[in-house]
Motif scaffolding. Sequence first.
Motif, PDB file in Angstrom:
ATOM      1  N   TYR A 279       0.822  -1.212   0.000  1.00  0.00           N
ATOM      2  CA  TYR A 279       0.000   0.000   0.000  1.00  0.00           C
ATOM      3  C   TYR A 279       0.855   1.261   0.000  1.00  0.00           C
ATOM      4  O   TYR A 279       0.488   2.262  -0.615  1.00  0.00           O
ATOM      5  CB  TYR A 279      -0.960   0.021   1.189  1.00  0.00           C
ATOM      6  CG  TYR A 279      -2.395   0.159   0.746  1.00  0.00           C
ATOM      7  CD1 TYR A 279      -2.861   1.353   0.218  1.00  0.00           C
ATOM      8  CD2 TYR A 279      -3.273  -0.898   0.837  1.00  0.00           C
ATOM      9  CE1 TYR A 279      -4.156   1.488  -0.196  1.00  0.00           C
ATOM     10  CE2 TYR A 279      -4.569  -0.772   0.427  1.00  0.00           C
ATOM     11  CZ  TYR A 279      -5.008   0.417  -0.098  1.00  0.00           C
ATOM     12  OH  TYR A 279      -6.294   0.543  -0.521  1.00  0.00           O
ATOM     13  N   MET A 280       1.995   1.215   0.687  1.00  0.00           N
ATOM     14  CA  MET A 280       2.884   2.377   0.673  1.00  0.00           C
ATOM     15  C   MET A 280       3.448   2.590  -0.735  1.00  0.00           C
ATOM     16  O   MET A 280       3.535   3.726  -1.208  1.00  0.00           O
ATOM     17  CB  MET A 280       4.014   2.205   1.688  1.00  0.00           C
ATOM     18  CG  MET A 280       4.873   3.435   1.842  1.00  0.00           C
ATOM     19  SD  MET A 280       3.974   4.933   2.319  1.00  0.00           S
ATOM     20  CE  MET A 280       3.651   4.604   4.013  1.00  0.00           C
TER      21      MET A 280
ATOM     22  N   ALA B 262      -2.262   2.990   4.134  1.00  0.00           N
ATOM     23  CA  ALA B 262      -0.955   2.358   4.392  1.00  0.00           C
ATOM     24  C   ALA B 262      -0.553   2.535   5.851  1.00  0.00           C
ATOM     25  O   ALA B 262      -0.067   1.595   6.489  1.00  0.00           O
ATOM     26  CB  ALA B 262       0.104   2.949   3.461  1.00  0.00           C
TER      27      ALA B 262
END
Length: 159
Positions: free
Chosen positions: A105-106, A146
Motif C-alpha cells: 500500500y505504501m 498504508a
Amino acid sequence: VASRDKVGEVTSFSGPTSVAKLALSMEFIGFLVCFWQIFGCWVWILVAATTVYFPMLQGWVMYVSLSSFFFSLMFLLCYLFGFHRNSDSWKVVDSLYHGATAIFYMSAAVLQANATIRSETEVLAQYIPLYYQINVAASFFAFITALLYILHAFSIYYH
C-alpha cells in the motif's frame, strides 16, 4: 481478586487485567479494520473515477487496493467466525499479511502521488482540474490506509 479490610468489607477489586487488555486491543483492531476498509474502498473508487493517464502506475494502485480490500475482508470474516482460535500461528500470519500489505500500500500510495504530480505537469492538453483533485484525494487515502495497515501489523506483533 478482592481485598478486604479488617472488618471484612471489600475495599478494592482488581479484576483480570488480561481481559481488559484483550477487550481494548479488540476495540483498537476493530477500529483499524473499519477505517482501512473504508479508506481502501475510497482509494479504488477515486482512482476508477478519474481518467487514467499512466496505466502502469495507477494499475498497480488499483490492484493493491482491490486485492487488499478483499483479502482483508476475508481475514475479518475469519476473525469474526473464530477461526483464529483454532490456530496457534494466527498472530504471525496476521502480522505478516498486514505488514506485507502495508508495504504494498505504501508503494501504491507513492505511485499514486507520482501519477497525480505527473498528470498536473505532463498532461496539459487534456487536463481537467476535477481529475487532479480526485487524484489528490486518492493519494491522501492511500497514504492513510498504508499507515493504518502499518499500525495494525505492529499492534498485532507487539501484543
